[in-house]
Design a protein around this motif. Structure first.
Motif, PDB file in Angstrom:
ATOM      1  N   ALA A  11      19.535  46.841  50.733  1.00  0.00           N
ATOM      2  CA  ALA A  11      20.772  47.479  51.183  1.00  0.00           C
ATOM      3  C   ALA A  11      21.145  46.984  52.570  1.00  0.00           C
ATOM      4  O   ALA A  11      22.306  47.025  52.962  1.00  0.00           O
ATOM      5  CB  ALA A  11      20.601  48.984  51.198  1.00  0.00           C
ATOM      6  N   ASN A  12      20.176  46.505  53.309  1.00  0.00           N
ATOM      7  CA  ASN A  12      20.415  45.995  54.650  1.00  0.00           C
ATOM      8  C   ASN A  12      20.595  44.484  54.642  1.00  0.00           C
ATOM      9  O   ASN A  12      20.293  43.818  55.619  1.00  0.00           O
ATOM     10  CB  ASN A  12      19.240  46.366  55.548  1.00  0.00           C
ATOM     11  N   GLU A  13      21.036  43.967  53.528  1.00  0.00           N
ATOM     12  CA  GLU A  13      21.428  42.562  53.392  1.00  0.00           C
ATOM     13  C   GLU A  13      20.273  41.570  53.469  1.00  0.00           C
ATOM     14  O   GLU A  13      20.440  40.444  53.926  1.00  0.00           O
ATOM     15  CB  GLU A  13      22.464  42.193  54.471  1.00  0.00           C
ATOM     16  N   SER A  14      19.081  41.982  52.988  1.00  0.00           N
ATOM     17  CA  SER A  14      17.982  41.031  53.035  1.00  0.00           C
ATOM     18  C   SER A  14      18.248  39.831  52.118  1.00  0.00           C
ATOM     19  O   SER A  14      17.754  38.743  52.365  1.00  0.00           O
ATOM     20  CB  SER A  14      16.653  41.706  52.695  1.00  0.00           C
ATOM     21  N   PRO A  21      15.511  45.312  57.707  1.00  0.00           N
ATOM     22  CA  PRO A  21      14.797  44.399  56.827  1.00  0.00           C
ATOM     23  C   PRO A  21      13.563  43.784  57.506  1.00  0.00           C
ATOM     24  O   PRO A  21      13.618  43.462  58.679  1.00  0.00           O
ATOM     25  CB  PRO A  21      15.815  43.293  56.546  1.00  0.00           C
ATOM     26  N   ILE A  22      12.528  43.639  56.706  1.00  0.00           N
ATOM     27  CA  ILE A  22      11.260  43.162  57.225  1.00  0.00           C
ATOM     28  C   ILE A  22      10.976  41.733  56.756  1.00  0.00           C
ATOM     29  O   ILE A  22      11.225  41.400  55.593  1.00  0.00           O
ATOM     30  CB  ILE A  22      10.142  44.113  56.792  1.00  0.00           C
ATOM     31  N   ILE A  23      10.477  40.937  57.660  1.00  0.00           N
ATOM     32  CA  ILE A  23      10.106  39.567  57.316  1.00  0.00           C
ATOM     33  C   ILE A  23       8.702  39.301  57.850  1.00  0.00           C
ATOM     34  O   ILE A  23       8.392  39.647  58.984  1.00  0.00           O
ATOM     35  CB  ILE A  23      11.102  38.558  57.940  1.00  0.00           C
ATOM     36  N   ARG A  52      13.521  44.871  61.593  1.00  0.00           N
ATOM     37  CA  ARG A  52      14.974  44.975  61.846  1.00  0.00           C
ATOM     38  C   ARG A  52      15.624  43.613  62.014  1.00  0.00           C
ATOM     39  O   ARG A  52      16.326  43.356  63.001  1.00  0.00           O
ATOM     40  CB  ARG A  52      15.246  45.822  63.094  1.00  0.00           C
ATOM     41  N   VAL A  53      15.379  42.751  61.071  1.00  0.00           N
ATOM     42  CA  VAL A  53      15.912  41.396  61.159  1.00  0.00           C
ATOM     43  C   VAL A  53      17.356  41.400  60.673  1.00  0.00           C
ATOM     44  O   VAL A  53      17.647  41.855  59.572  1.00  0.00           O
ATOM     45  CB  VAL A  53      15.076  40.436  60.291  1.00  0.00           C
TER      46      VAL A  53
END
Ligand SMILES: Cc1cc2nc3c(=O)[nH]c(=O)nc-3n(C[C@H](O)[C@H](O)[C@H](O)COP(=O)(O)O)c2cc1C
Ligand code: SF4
Ligand code: FES
Ligand code: FES
Lengths: 177, 575
Positions: free
Chosen positions: B45-48, B83-85, B96-97
Motif C-alpha cells: 500500500a506504501n508503493e513498494s 516500506p522495508i528493504i 520507511r523507504v
C-alpha cells in the motif's frame, strides 16, 4: 389508492444489460464441472461481470441452476460482499477495523459522509462516489486507512478528506472534457 | 519436470540453493547482492511495487541487473516502518523507504558500498541508528517459526521454498512414515489450533482419520474475520507453499484427497500468491496424482468467502463452501464426523498449518520445548492500535504482555499512558495494567477474562473510553450476527442500543443493570460461538472500567426518584 409510483417501487425498472454480459455469465456457468455448491462462485463472477447483482441477474442464475429465486436472493443478502445496487464510479472504503477505529477512523467516515451528503453503502447523486465501511484491509500499520478503488491512503487525518475527494472530482472532470 | 522421489527433490534443492545463499550468508565468494523488498499488504500500500520497478530500472541502466537481484518477499512484520528493504549479504535493514530513496540505495549502497544512514532504523529510546535486524528491540524477543519464510523468500517462486527445505516434510511423510506416525508427531508436538479455540491439532487429525468414509476433506480456514488481525493473510502472502505442503501432509494423515482453502474475496494479494503457488506445486507434481511416486493423490482448490464474520466458524464455513448462506449448525456432529457434503472434514487455521512442516522436519520434541506446559510453540500476534511498533510479532508462548507491548511494541506513542489491551478480537476481553505480567497462553488468558482468539492485540491508551470501545465491538457483532438464533439476532441489537443510550448520556443506573443482565443472557443462550462471546467486551470493560460506565450516568438518579439505584448483582461475581 394505488398510485403508479407505488407500483414502481414494487417493480423497479432495471438497467438493461447487453446480451454479451449474460452470455459471458452463461458460458462461465457452463464451464463449471458441476453447479452443485457453486452458487457463491457464480455470484462472484456475476458481480464481476455486471458490477452488482440486480434482480434480473439473480433470476437468470436461478433459472439456469434450476433453483428458486428466493434461494439465490437468500445467499446474496447474507453476504456483505454482494450488492444489489450499482455503485458509483469510485468506491471510498474506510477501514472500520479495530486498529483503525482506535486511531480515529470513525471521525473520518463521518467527515466523508458529511462532505458527500450520503450514508455508508450509498452513492452520490452524480454517481461519482460510493462510501463503504470495510473491516481491516491488513495495513493496520498505516491506520487509519482509506481505500479509494484500489489505492490505499494511510495515516489519514480528518483534514485530508477534502483533498482525497478533490483528487477524484478532478479526475472526473478531466474525463468529461 | 515432476518430482517423483525425495532424491529428485534434493537435487532441485541443491540446484536452487544458489538463489538464497546470499540471504542465508552461505555464499561468501560472489560480489552479488540481493535487495529484498517487502511485498506485504502494508508496504504494498506504501508503493513498494513502484520502488521495485525503480530499483530494477536503475540497476539495469548500470548493467548490474545480473549481479544484484531485487526480490519481492512477504511481510517482515515491522509494518509500522514500511516500506522495508533489506540488503543481503550485508544484513542492512532500511525502513520507511520512499520512491526517491531507491536512487540513494543503488548509488550509495550498491555502487559505493556506503550505507544510507538516514534510512536506517533509529532506536527511539537510545536515539541511535541500528543497522541489523537482529539488534532491533522489535525483533530481539521474537522467534519466527510460523513466519520463518516471510520476509526471506520470494513467495512466488517454488524453487526458493524448496531451497529452504520446502516439501521435504511432505516427501518424508509420504515415503517414510505411516499415517499414524504423522499423527503421532503432531500429537507429541503439543500443537494447538491457532484459529481461536486451541483444540489439539493432532487429536483433530486422529479423530478425522478414524472416521470410516470413502471421501474425506481437509479445509484451510483463511477467513480471518477478526478486524485488526492480519497474520493469516500475511502467511498466505509471504509463504503460501508452507500452507499447501501442510495441507497435503494433513490430507495424507486423515485419508483425504481433496483440500479447500476458504479465503475471503477481499484478500486479492493472498489469492493471487496462493493461485501462483498452487500452479507451481502442480507443475512440480507435489500436488496432483501419485505425489512423490506414491499412490497418494491430493489437490487443493480455492473457495471465496463473501464478507461474513460468522463464516470463520467451521460449520458456517462448510455451509458457505457448499454455496449456501453461511449459518452455523448445531454441534455435534462435529465437522470431523460430518462436514463438507456430509463427509468427515478437518478444518484447520492457516497459522496452524504453517507450523506443520517445521514440526515434521525439526521434530516434535523441538517444538514442544518452546512455550509453556499446556501451550506449545509460538503464536503470531497482530499488534496494533496505540502502540509505537505496529506489526506482526511471533513470540514463544509464555511471554508476558509487558514484554510484547513495551519491549517489542516500543510502548505507547506520544508519551501517553497505557490503559488496556484487547485480545481475542471482538469476542475477547480487555487486560489492564494488573494483567501485564501474565504469561500468555490459552489457559491463562481465559483465567483473566479474555482469550487468545486468532491473535489480534489492540492497545489502548488513556484517551480511549472503554464504553465506546465496547460499543464499537457490539456494533460489529450486531452487524455480523447471522440472525439464525433469537438471542444472537435480537440480543446483540439490544445490547448495542443500550450501550448507545449510555454513551449518549441518556441512560440511568437501571439501564446499566439491564445491560449487565442481558450480557449474560446472550452469552448463555446463543447458538454459536459468535454471539456466545459477543458480550465479552461489555462484561470485561464493566469489570475493569466500571467507573467509566458510571461517569455516563453520574448525575442521574433512579427514575422513580428514591435516591441512588443499587445494582442487583455486582459485576464479576457471577460468571
Ligand atoms: C464466530 C467465529 C469466527 C471464527 N473465525 C475464524 C477465522 O476467521 N479463522 C479461523 O481459522 N478460525 C476461526 N474460528 C474458529 C473455527 O471455528 C475453527 O475452530 C478453526 O478454524 C479450527 O482450526 P484450528 O483448530 O487450526 O484452530 C471462528 C470461530 C467462531 C465461533
Ligand atoms: S449465535 Fe449469532 S451468529 Fe451464531 S447462530 Fe445465533 S445469531 Fe447466528
Ligand atoms: S484495522 Fe484498518 S487496516 Fe487493519
Ligand atoms: S507489510 Fe511490509 S513489513 Fe509488514
Amino acid at each position: 389508492m394505488t398510485k403508479p409510483q407505488e407500483i414502481d417501487v414494487m417493480e423497479p425498472v432495471e438497467q438493461e444489460f447487453p446480451k454479451e454480459k449474460y452470455d459471458e455469465l452463461e458460458s462461465f456457468i457452463n464451464s463449471l464441472e458441476t453447479t452443485k455448491g457453486a452458487l457463491i462462485e457464480i455470484l462472484h463472477k456475476a458481480q464481476h461481470i455486471f458490477g452488482y447483482l440486480p434482480r434480473d441477474v439473480q433470476l437468470f442464475i436461478a433459472r439456469k441452476l434450476g433453483i428458486p429465486g428466493a434461494e439465490v436472493y437468500g445467499v446474496v443478502s447474507f453476504y456483505s460482499y454482494f450488492t444489489t445496487k450499482p455503485s458509483g464510479k469510485h468506491t471510498i472504503s474506510v477501514c472500520m477495523g479495530t486498529a483503525c477505529f482506535v486511531r480515529g477512523a470513525d471521525k473520518i467516515v463521518e467527515k466523508f459522509k458529511e462532505r458527500l451528503g450520503i450514508e455508508s453503502n450509498e452513492t452520490t447523486e452524480d454517481g461519482l462516489f460510493t462510501i463503504k465501511d470495510v473491516r481491516c484491509i491488513g495495513a493496520c500499520g498505516l491506520a487509519p486507512v482509506v481505500m479509494v478503488d484500489d489505492k490505499v491512503y494511510g495515516r489519514v487525518k480528518v483534514e485530508d478528506v477534502d483533498d482525497i475527494i478533490n483528487i477524484y472530482r478532478r479526475k472526473g472532470a478531466e474525463v468529461c472534457r | 519436470m515432476q518430482i517423483r522421489s525425495l532424491e529428485e527433490l534434493n537435487k532441485i534443492k541443491q540446484k536452487s540453493a544458489g538463489k538464497i545463499a546470499l540471504r542465508l550468508h552461505r555464499d561468501t565468494t560472489t560480489t552479488g547482492k540481493n535487495i529484498l523488498v517487502c511485498g506485504g499488504t502494508g508496504c504494498h500500500a506504501n508503493e513498494s511495487d513502484k520502488i521495485i520497478k525503480i530499483l530494477e530500472a536503475l540497476l539495469k541502466s548500470r548493467g548490474m541487473a545480473e549481479q544484484v537481484k531485487v526480490i519481492r518477499t512477504g511481510c517482515f512484520g515491522f509494518c509500522e516502518q514500511g516500506p522495508i528493504i533489506k540488503i543481503e549479504p550485508d544484513n542492512v535493514f532500511y525502513v520507511r523507504v520512499g520512491l526517491k530513496d531507491a536512487k540513494a540505495i543503488v548509488e550509495e549502497h550498491i555502487v559505493n558500498g556506503r550505507w544510507v544512514e538516514r534510512l536506517l532504523y533509529e532506536d527511539p529510546q537510545k536515539k541511535e541508528k541500528v543497522n541489523t535486524q537482529e539488534e532491533m528491540t522489535f525483533y530481539k524477543k521474537q522467534l519466527r517459526v510460523a513466519l520463518r519464510n516471510c520476509g526471506l523468500i520470494n513467495p512466488e517462486d517454488i524453487y526458493e521454498y524448496i531451497a529452504v527445505g520446502g516439501y521435504e516434510a511432505l516427501g518424508k511423510a509420504l515415503t517414510q512414515m505411516s499415517r499414524a506416525e504423522v499423527i503421532e508427531i503432531v500429537k507429541k508436538s503439543g500443537l494447538r489450533g491457532r484459529g481461536g479455540g486451541g483444540f489439539p491439532t493432532g487429536l483433530k487429525w486422529e479423530i478425522t482419520s478414524k472416521q470410516e468414509d470413502e471421501e474425506k476433506f481437509i479445509i484451510c480456514n483463511a477467513d480471518e474475520g477478526d478486524p485488526g488481525a492480519f497474520m493469516d493473510r500475511s502467511i498466505l502472502e509471504g509463504d503460501p507453499h508452507s500452507v499447501i505442503e501442510a495441507m497435503a501432509i494433513g490430507a495424507y494423515a486423515i485419508g483425504a484427497d481433496k483440500g479447500i482453502v476458504y479465503i475471503r474475496a477481499e484478500y486479492p494479494l493472498a489469492i493471487s500468491r496462493l493461485t501462483t503457488a498452487l500452479r507451481q506445486a502442480r507443475e512440480l507434481g507435489v500436488l496432483g496424482k501419485g505425489i512423490f511416486g506414491t499412490s497418494f493423490n491430493f489437490d487443493v482448490r480455492l473457495k471465496y468467502g463473501a464478507g461474513a464474520f460468522v463464516c470463520g466458524e467451521e460449520t458456517a464455513l462448510i455451509n458457505s463452501c457448499e454455496g449456501k448462506r453461511g449459518e452455523p449448525n448445531y454441534k455435534p456432529p462435529y465437522p470431523a464426523e460430518e462436514g463438507y457434503w456430509g463427509h468427515p472434514t478437518c478444518v484447520n487455521n492457516v497459522e496452524t498449518f504453517a507450523n506443520i512442516p517445521v514440526i515434521m522436519t525439526r521434530g516434535a520434541e523441538w517444538f514442544a520445548s518452546i512455550g509453556t506446559e499446556k501451550s506449545k510453540g509460538t503464536k503470531v500476534f497482530a499488534l496494533a492500535g496505540k502502540i509505537n511498533n505496529v506489526g506482526l510479532v511471533e513470540v514463544p508462548m509464555g511471554i508476558t504482555f509487558r514484554e510484547i507491548i513495551f519491549d517489542i511494541g516500543g510502548g505507547i506513542p506520544h508519551g501517553k499512558k497505557f490503559k488496556a489491551v484487547q485480545t481475542g478480537g471482538p469476542s475477547g476481553g480487555v487486560i489492564t495494567e494488573k494483567g501485564l505480567d501474565t504469561p500468555i497462553d490459552y489457559d491463562s488468558l481465559l483465567e483473566i477474562g479474555s482469550m487468545m482468539g486468532s491473535g489480534g492485540m489492540i492497545v489502548m491508551d488513556e484517551d480511549d473510553n472503554m464504553v465506546n470501545i465496547a460499543k464499537f465491538y457490539l456494533e460489529f457483532t450486531m452487524d455480523e450476527a447471522c440472525g439464525r438464533c433469537v438471542p444472537g439476532r435480537i440480543g446483540t441489537k439490544r445490547l448495542f442500543e443500550m450501550l448507545h443510550k449510555i454513551t449518549s448520556g441518556k441512560a440511568t443506573m437501571a439501564d446499566i443493570d439491564a445491560l449487565k443482565q442481558l450480557a449474560y443472557m446472550v452469552k448463555d443462550s446463543s447458538l454459536c460461538g459468535l454471539c456466545q462471546t459477543a458480550p465479552n467486551p461489555v462484561i470485561s470493560t464493566m469489570k475493569h472500567f466500571w467507573h467509566e460506565y458510571l461517569a455516563f450516568v453520574e448525575d442521574v438518579d433512579h427514575p422513580q426518584g428514591e435516591g441512588r439505584y443499587i445494582p442487583k448483582n455486582k459485576i464479576g461475581l457471577k460468571s
